[in-house]
Design a protein around this motif. Structure first.
Motif, mmCIF file in Angstrom:
data_model
loop_
_atom_site.group_PDB
_atom_site.id
_atom_site.type_symbol
_atom_site.label_atom_id
_atom_site.label_comp_id
_atom_site.label_asym_id
_atom_site.label_seq_id
_atom_site.Cartn_x
_atom_site.Cartn_y
_atom_site.Cartn_z
ATOM 1 N N PHE A 26 9.066 10.516 4.478
ATOM 2 C CA PHE A 26 9.741 11.177 5.450
ATOM 3 C C PHE A 26 8.872 11.285 6.719
ATOM 4 O O PHE A 26 9.374 11.528 7.903
ATOM 5 N N PHE A 27 7.443 10.930 6.623
ATOM 6 C CA PHE A 27 6.616 11.061 7.830
ATOM 7 C C PHE A 27 6.217 9.992 8.477
ATOM 8 O O PHE A 27 6.009 9.809 9.659
ATOM 9 N N ASN A 28 6.533 8.659 7.760
ATOM 10 C CA ASN A 28 6.350 7.385 8.515
ATOM 11 C C ASN A 28 7.273 6.547 7.904
ATOM 12 O O ASN A 28 7.225 6.072 6.575
ATOM 13 N N GLU A 29 8.079 5.770 8.709
ATOM 14 C CA GLU A 29 9.070 4.751 7.959
ATOM 15 C C GLU A 29 8.325 3.570 7.370
ATOM 16 O O GLU A 29 9.211 2.929 6.682
ATOM 17 N N GLY A 279 -3.998 7.670 -11.319
ATOM 18 C CA GLY A 279 -4.729 8.458 -10.513
ATOM 19 C C GLY A 279 -5.372 7.562 -9.275
ATOM 20 O O GLY A 279 -5.430 8.285 -8.043
ATOM 21 N N ALA A 280 -5.683 6.483 -9.386
ATOM 22 C CA ALA A 280 -6.415 5.888 -8.351
ATOM 23 C C ALA A 280 -5.441 5.641 -7.143
ATOM 24 O O ALA A 280 -5.697 5.957 -6.003
ATOM 25 N N VAL A 281 -4.371 5.301 -7.513
ATOM 26 C CA VAL A 281 -3.191 4.806 -6.700
ATOM 27 C C VAL A 281 -2.575 6.274 -5.938
ATOM 28 O O VAL A 281 -2.274 6.309 -4.760
ATOM 29 N N ILE A 282 -2.947 7.256 -6.717
ATOM 30 C CA ILE A 282 -2.367 8.552 -6.093
ATOM 31 C C ILE A 282 -3.241 9.011 -4.865
ATOM 32 O O ILE A 282 -3.090 9.169 -3.789
ATOM 33 N N VAL A 283 -4.845 8.721 -5.183
ATOM 34 C CA VAL A 283 -5.620 9.101 -4.335
ATOM 35 C C VAL A 283 -5.378 8.086 -2.895
ATOM 36 O O VAL A 283 -5.405 8.430 -1.851
ATOM 37 N N GLY A 284 -5.133 6.824 -3.196
ATOM 38 C CA GLY A 284 -4.911 5.880 -2.140
ATOM 39 C C GLY A 284 -3.709 6.318 -1.362
ATOM 40 O O GLY A 284 -3.643 6.153 -0.130
ATOM 41 N N VAL A 285 -2.425 6.779 -2.072
ATOM 42 C CA VAL A 285 -1.221 7.137 -1.357
ATOM 43 C C VAL A 285 -1.745 8.161 -0.565
ATOM 44 O O VAL A 285 -0.933 8.335 0.555
ATOM 45 N N LEU A 290 -1.483 10.290 4.477
ATOM 46 C CA LEU A 290 -1.859 11.148 5.643
ATOM 47 C C LEU A 290 -2.404 10.542 6.909
ATOM 48 O O LEU A 290 -2.432 10.973 7.908
ATOM 49 N N THR A 291 -2.912 9.647 6.785
ATOM 50 C CA THR A 291 -3.440 8.654 7.937
ATOM 51 C C THR A 291 -2.260 8.246 8.604
ATOM 52 O O THR A 291 -2.322 8.335 9.864
ATOM 53 N N LEU A 292 -1.140 7.800 7.925
ATOM 54 C CA LEU A 292 -0.156 7.337 8.830
ATOM 55 C C LEU A 292 0.686 8.403 9.499
ATOM 56 O O LEU A 292 1.327 8.289 10.426
ATOM 57 N N ALA A 293 0.556 9.578 8.865
ATOM 58 C CA ALA A 293 1.125 10.909 9.335
ATOM 59 C C ALA A 293 0.332 11.408 10.482
ATOM 60 O O ALA A 293 0.556 12.418 11.060
ATOM 61 N N GLY A 294 -0.945 10.826 10.789
ATOM 62 C CA GLY A 294 -1.615 11.338 11.911
ATOM 63 C C GLY A 294 -2.685 12.467 11.442
ATOM 64 O O GLY A 294 -3.155 13.224 12.337
ATOM 65 N N VAL A 295 -2.892 12.753 10.171
ATOM 66 C CA VAL A 295 -3.637 13.929 9.844
ATOM 67 C C VAL A 295 -5.279 13.765 9.889
ATOM 68 O O VAL A 295 -5.605 12.626 9.562
ATOM 69 N N ASP A 296 -5.918 14.562 10.429
ATOM 70 C CA ASP A 296 -7.431 14.520 10.613
ATOM 71 C C ASP A 296 -8.179 14.279 9.214
ATOM 72 O O ASP A 296 -7.424 14.762 8.145
#
Length: 323
Positions: A26-29, A279-285, A290-296
């Motif tokens: 929802f934050f990045n298409e 778990g590794a994929v969750i960390v990557g996701v 968060l990066t695509l959403a522009g989170v610091d």
């Protein structure tokens, strides 16, 4: 609900992965596109590979804080031996000697950890905290802190090659990591060794009374884990095309995070190897979303920290189902 999650420890992490993926879309298409998921898989290949060995150790109620240092030491051994070192003049050794030597470095480092845990009876946390610094010091001494300047032989770069799988384009390192999970999942599920690993982690005294050679099981786990860390080093070289004593510093916490979020209990005896992959994929996701959403970056670290606390809290809640 507690009983279901206790029987299927990977279920809670799978639900987190699905919910997180839908939320970030929802934050990045571009988040739910094949190219983005290909990128996430490439980013988690190294951590996922290290998490295989870390899962084995945590299943025995131990922990390995030296996994990153073992991976770095192994990668530098492979690179330096094949390119020449102060001890190996000229063009160095054949890749068919240098590569197995790198794997042996990982196995030997794991054996040292296993010996100190089983024979000297030291806590795994203390042992691996100490050997982390020792292995890192060995690496810097062996390499003089330098990065091999010559081009890497093609074999060491193999896991950095790209392959197309339908809409996904991933490196062979991703496929190799998945193969590691399949092999270890088979060993844990269908061999007596795998059942002994779970038994030792669940109740070490009961396992000893049942006739299981606890020390032998623990030693084998640390040695196998050391080899997996060395194989992860091969993926590192393929991805970054160099071996450097400065790479892999974050592998320790990232791998432990993947294992815990994947549903493996820090108290041992419960969890699955494929849960660590999730778990590794969750960390990557989370990091990608968060990066695509522009989170610091600072808030990304905070989110991962909250995720770890949440995972351990869920584990404690699930363990109550056994009482």
């Amino acid at each position: 609900m507690q009983a279901v999650l206790h029987k299927y420890p990977w279920l809670s992490s799978t639900m987190v992965l699905v919910v997180a993926s839908i939320t970030f879309s929802f934050f990045n298409e571009n988040f739910l596109t094949p190219s983005n998921f290909s990128l996430i898989l490439q980013q988690v290949a190294i951590v996922g590979a290290v998490a295989t060995g870390q899962t084995l150790i945590i299943l025995t109620a131990g922990i390995d804080l030296s996994c990153g240092a073992i991976a770095i030491f192994s990668s530098m051994a492979m690179a330096k031996l094949v390119q020449g070192t102060p001890a190996v003049e000229g063009d160095g050794l054949s890749i068919w000697i240098a590569f197995p030597a790198g794997l042996l470095v990982g196995a030997f480092a794991g054996a040292i950890n296993g010996f100190l845990v089983t024979k000297v009876k030291l806590p795994p946390f203390i042992v691996t905290l100490g050997t982390f610094n020792i292995f890192l010091a060995f690496t810097l001494t062996f390499t003089k802190g330098t990065v091999p300047a010559n081009e890497m032989p093609p074999f060491l770069l193999t896991l950095g090659n790209y392959v197309n799988l339908g809409p996904f384009r991933v490196t062979t390192g991703v496929l190799f990591m998945i193969a590691m999970y399949i092999v270890l999942a088979f060993a844990l599920r269908y061999t007596s060794w795998g059942r002994h690993v779970y038994a030792v982690g669940d109740d070490i005294d009961a396992a000893r009374l049942a006739g299981i050679s606890v020390n032998r099981v623990l030693m084998s786990v640390y040695v196998v884990a050391g080899v997996t860390f060395a194989l992860a080093a091969w993926i590192v070289i393929g991805r970054v095309t160099v071996a450097s004593p400065n790479t892999g510093g974050d592998l320790n916490l990232d791998a432990i995070t993947a294992v815990v979020i994947g549903g493996t209990s820090l108290f041992g005896g419960r969890g699955t190897i494929f849960g660590s992959l999730i778990g590794a994929v969750i960390v990557g996701v989370f990091r990608n979303g968060l990066t695509l959403a522009g989170v610091d970056l600072y808030f990304q670290l905070m989110a991962i920290g909250i995720l770890i606390i949440f995972a351990v809290s869920v584990d404690q809640w699930i363990r109550k189902a056994r009482k």
